[in-house]
Design a protein around this motif. Structure first.
Motif, PDB file in Angstrom:
ATOM      1  N   VAL A 185      11.187  37.171  43.776  1.00 57.78           N
ATOM      2  CA  VAL A 185      12.718  36.752  42.958  1.00 57.78           C
ATOM      3  C   VAL A 185      13.216  35.581  43.915  1.00 57.78           C
ATOM      4  O   VAL A 185      12.964  35.014  44.625  1.00 57.78           O
ATOM      5  CB  VAL A 185      12.971  38.114  44.312  1.00 57.78           C
ATOM      6  N   GLN A 196      19.214  32.808  41.898  1.00 60.79           N
ATOM      7  CA  GLN A 196      20.342  32.225  40.187  1.00 60.79           C
ATOM      8  C   GLN A 196      20.852  30.723  40.868  1.00 60.79           C
ATOM      9  O   GLN A 196      21.104  30.011  39.360  1.00 60.79           O
ATOM     10  CB  GLN A 196      21.503  33.700  40.051  1.00 60.79           C
ATOM     11  N   ASP A 218      22.636  30.344  46.994  1.00 60.87           N
ATOM     12  CA  ASP A 218      21.868  31.735  47.347  1.00 60.87           C
ATOM     13  C   ASP A 218      20.341  31.673  47.789  1.00 60.87           C
ATOM     14  O   ASP A 218      19.847  32.407  48.335  1.00 60.87           O
ATOM     15  CB  ASP A 218      21.535  32.820  46.084  1.00 60.87           C
ATOM     16  N   TRP A 229      13.996  45.612  47.097  1.00 63.18           N
ATOM     17  CA  TRP A 229      14.600  44.563  46.637  1.00 63.18           C
ATOM     18  C   TRP A 229      13.548  43.423  46.024  1.00 63.18           C
ATOM     19  O   TRP A 229      13.763  43.514  44.753  1.00 63.18           O
ATOM     20  CB  TRP A 229      15.125  43.601  47.863  1.00 63.18           C
ATOM     21  N   HIS A 282      13.761  43.646  41.555  1.00 64.49           N
ATOM     22  CA  HIS A 282      13.508  42.612  40.496  1.00 64.49           C
ATOM     23  C   HIS A 282      13.024  41.322  40.759  1.00 64.49           C
ATOM     24  O   HIS A 282      12.955  40.270  40.465  1.00 64.49           O
ATOM     25  CB  HIS A 282      14.804  41.515  41.606  1.00 64.49           C
ATOM     26  N   ASN A 327      15.668  36.520  38.869  1.00 68.01           N
ATOM     27  CA  ASN A 327      16.909  36.192  39.580  1.00 68.01           C
ATOM     28  C   ASN A 327      17.782  36.960  40.360  1.00 68.01           C
ATOM     29  O   ASN A 327      17.972  37.813  39.743  1.00 68.01           O
ATOM     30  CB  ASN A 327      16.960  35.276  38.663  1.00 68.01           C
ATOM     31  N   ALA A 328      18.095  36.246  41.948  1.00 69.84           N
ATOM     32  CA  ALA A 328      19.013  37.286  42.230  1.00 69.84           C
ATOM     33  C   ALA A 328      20.216  35.919  42.851  1.00 69.84           C
ATOM     34  O   ALA A 328      19.765  35.422  43.414  1.00 69.84           O
ATOM     35  CB  ALA A 328      18.751  38.483  42.406  1.00 69.84           C
ATOM     36  N   THR A 329      21.243  37.238  42.598  1.00 67.17           N
ATOM     37  CA  THR A 329      22.297  36.598  44.216  1.00 67.17           C
ATOM     38  C   THR A 329      22.953  37.240  45.349  1.00 67.17           C
ATOM     39  O   THR A 329      21.854  38.467  45.597  1.00 67.17           O
ATOM     40  CB  THR A 329      23.726  36.701  43.185  1.00 67.17           C
ATOM     41  N   GLU A 338      24.055  40.580  44.392  1.00 63.51           N
ATOM     42  CA  GLU A 338      23.381  41.550  44.154  1.00 63.51           C
ATOM     43  C   GLU A 338      22.581  42.355  44.603  1.00 63.51           C
ATOM     44  O   GLU A 338      22.565  43.955  45.375  1.00 63.51           O
ATOM     45  CB  GLU A 338      22.641  41.147  42.926  1.00 63.51           C
ATOM     46  N   TYR A 358      23.014  46.022  46.495  1.00 64.98           N
ATOM     47  CA  TYR A 358      21.449  46.599  46.971  1.00 64.98           C
ATOM     48  C   TYR A 358      21.092  47.747  47.854  1.00 64.98           C
ATOM     49  O   TYR A 358      20.869  48.741  48.076  1.00 64.98           O
ATOM     50  CB  TYR A 358      19.734  45.861  46.582  1.00 64.98           C
TER      51      TYR A 358
END
Length: 508
Positions: free
Chosen positions: A329, A332, A336, A422, A426, A430-432, A435, A439
């Protein structure tokens, strides 16, 4: 872990870029010379997405001569009359979809390519770049990301190192699979990411590596030199490869005593984060003068300085935790970074607890009590530290304290569900931070905005500590540099954890 820099645009230019409507950004024309990351607007490129890199190299360690052909498979996200790659070496030829393209080097790290005809939105792009140079002699902004060693060279840095050995869309938001093939003189070894094979011919050996899971460009690594290589497996059957420069000197034993526990630590971390996400695990220790370690995907880079004071399994835990939090993961955007470093540092706290050298709560309390309210430590916001502070100690320690505050707020049952769920939800994406908050709120059933805002986005010491109580003033103990308040005795693991906080290169 912590490292270094890129180039930024002016605030006005960034504001203009970010204000462009999506429809305008997708119109025909040249792709942008950057993805518009708030910290490094010129990192990466716009107008296309990469799916695969095929990197074929020949390297002569004695002269630092690198010859390469990189083939990039991508898809246009708009009609393109021109597009950029991030690259700093001397280019000999570029082909786009089999036809010769014109090219020019611009800015600090841009290779600007004009294809023979317009590329239409949604169509596949095959880019072939042929190049030759001495990467150790190429500097941009007064530095080179290629680390020359007595027997070869190493590429491992964050947030960039790719441009010194292969052209790319150099931003974590555009992950791809990789094939890396490197020919070197017999007796020299090559370390890179993924599964490997090798073959020999006429005094040269070719090493082939395949990373079949999406990988951010800065997580691709290359090390060429003389290594002692060891192979093993985890109890779950994941192949483990460790490699040590043959001239590590006094640090060799401590490095081996640390890295040879990789399989054990992968199994242990899997209990918290879920199944290991890649086909291989391992790490390597080249003979370089830098002090950091870096979570290069499936094959971690460690400086020998990490083991100057003896074995350090804590740093191995940190970098292995990144395989879930940071590699599988990925962030983004670079703001982050807490999603990478806060959780990797917290994994060290869990390991401390496992080893009976201080609980995660004791370590969080230690961080909270170590720095008085007027200390600069609290001015850094882990959720948005700014490019200059992206790898500051507060991102790690205050960031991990934020994780402990989250644990206390939601309770252990929900917290460990979040910790494992998590990277599962994902996986390979990619994630922020936003997000992650959504979650965690969904799993816990609790609003977490105020808590995370206090710990991640407020440039001040929280009024209460991670356990929800105010700072204490117990018996006098050691102080952090510049601290003036009395603090509780430090947990036994603290000094080993601090050994991962070595100085790194930065450029503002």
């Amino acid at each position: 872990m912590r490292k270094r820099l890129i180039v930024s645009a002016t605030a006005g230019a960034l504001a203009l870029l970010l204000s462009v409507p999506a429809s305008a950004a997708q119109a025909g024309g040249p792709g942008t010379a950057g993805v518009g990351d708030p910290y490094y607007p010129n990192a990466g490129n716009g107008g296309y997405h990469v799916s695969h890199y095929d990197i074929r190299l020949k390297y002569q360690p004695t002269t630092d001569e690198l010859e390469g052909t990189t083939t990039i498979l991508a898809t246009a996200t708009q009609d393109l009359t021109r597009f950029n790659l991030d690259f700093v070496l001397k280019v000999k030829e570029v082909l786009v979809n089999g036809r010769t393209a014109t090219f020019a080097g611009t800015g600090e790290h841009e290779l600007e390519i004009t294809p023979a005809s317009v590329i239409t939105q949604g169509s596949p792009i095959t880019v072939v770049v042929r190049y030759a140079d001495k990467p150790g002699k190429v500097e941009r902004g007064g530095r080179s990301a290629w680390q020359r060693t007595p027997d070869g060279g190493v590429a491992a840095n964050e947030p960039e190192s790719a441009a010194w050995w292969y052209p790319s869309n150099d931003h974590p938001s555009d992950k791809a699979t990789f094939d890396v093939s490197v020919q070197v003189p017999d007796g020299t070894q090559v370390i890179s990411n993924g599964t490997s094979t090798q073959s020999s011919r006429a005094g040269w050996t070719r090493y082939n590596y395949r990373q079949n899971k999406p990988q951010a460009t800065y997580l691709a690594t290359l090390a060429i030199g003389r290594f002692d290589i060891r192979r093993n497996t985890t109890s779950g059957g994941v192949p483990v490869s460790t490699a040590y420069s043959q001239d590590l000197g006094d640090n060799a034993g401590a490095a081996q005593a640390s890295l040879e526990r990789t399989g054990e630590l992968v199994d242990w971390l899997s209990g918290y984060f879920g199944p290991y996400p890649f086909a291989t695990a391992g790490g390597y220790v080249p003979n370089v003068p830098t002090g950091y370690a870096l979570e290069t995907q499936g094959q971690i880079f460690y400086s020998p300085a990490q083991f100057a004071h003896g074995a350090n399994t804590s740093v191995v835990v940190h970098e292995l935790a990144h395989q879930w939090y940071g590699d599988s993961v990925s962030l983004q955007r670079w703001s982050d970074i807490w999603l990478n470093e806060g959780f990797a540092r917290y994994s060290q706290w869990l390991w401390s607890e496992h080893e009976n050298e201080g609980t995660a709560q004791e370590l969080a309390d230690h961080v909270y009590n170590l720095y008085p309210a007027d200390h600069a430590f609290w001015t850094v916001k882990p959720g948005d530290p700014g490019a200059a502070n992206q790898f500051a100690g507060a991102v790690y320690d205050r960031g991990a304290a934020a994780v402990q505050a989250l644990r206390n707020a939601v309770g252990d049952e929900k917290f460990f569900r979040i910790l494992k769920g998590w990277p599962t939800e994902h996986k390979y994406g990619n994630a922020t931070i936003q997000e992650f908050q959504a979650y965690a709120e969904r799993i816990s059933g609790k609003p977490l905005g105020e808590l995370l805002n206090t710990w991640l986005f407020t440039a001040a010491k929280p009024a209460v500590g991670p356990a929800g109580v105010a700072a204490s003033s117990p018996a006098k103990a050691s102080l952090a540099p510049g601290a003036t308040a009395d603090v509780p005795p430090e947990p036994k693991s603290w000094k080993k954890i601090e050994e991962t906080n070595t100085a790194h290169e930065h450029r503002g």
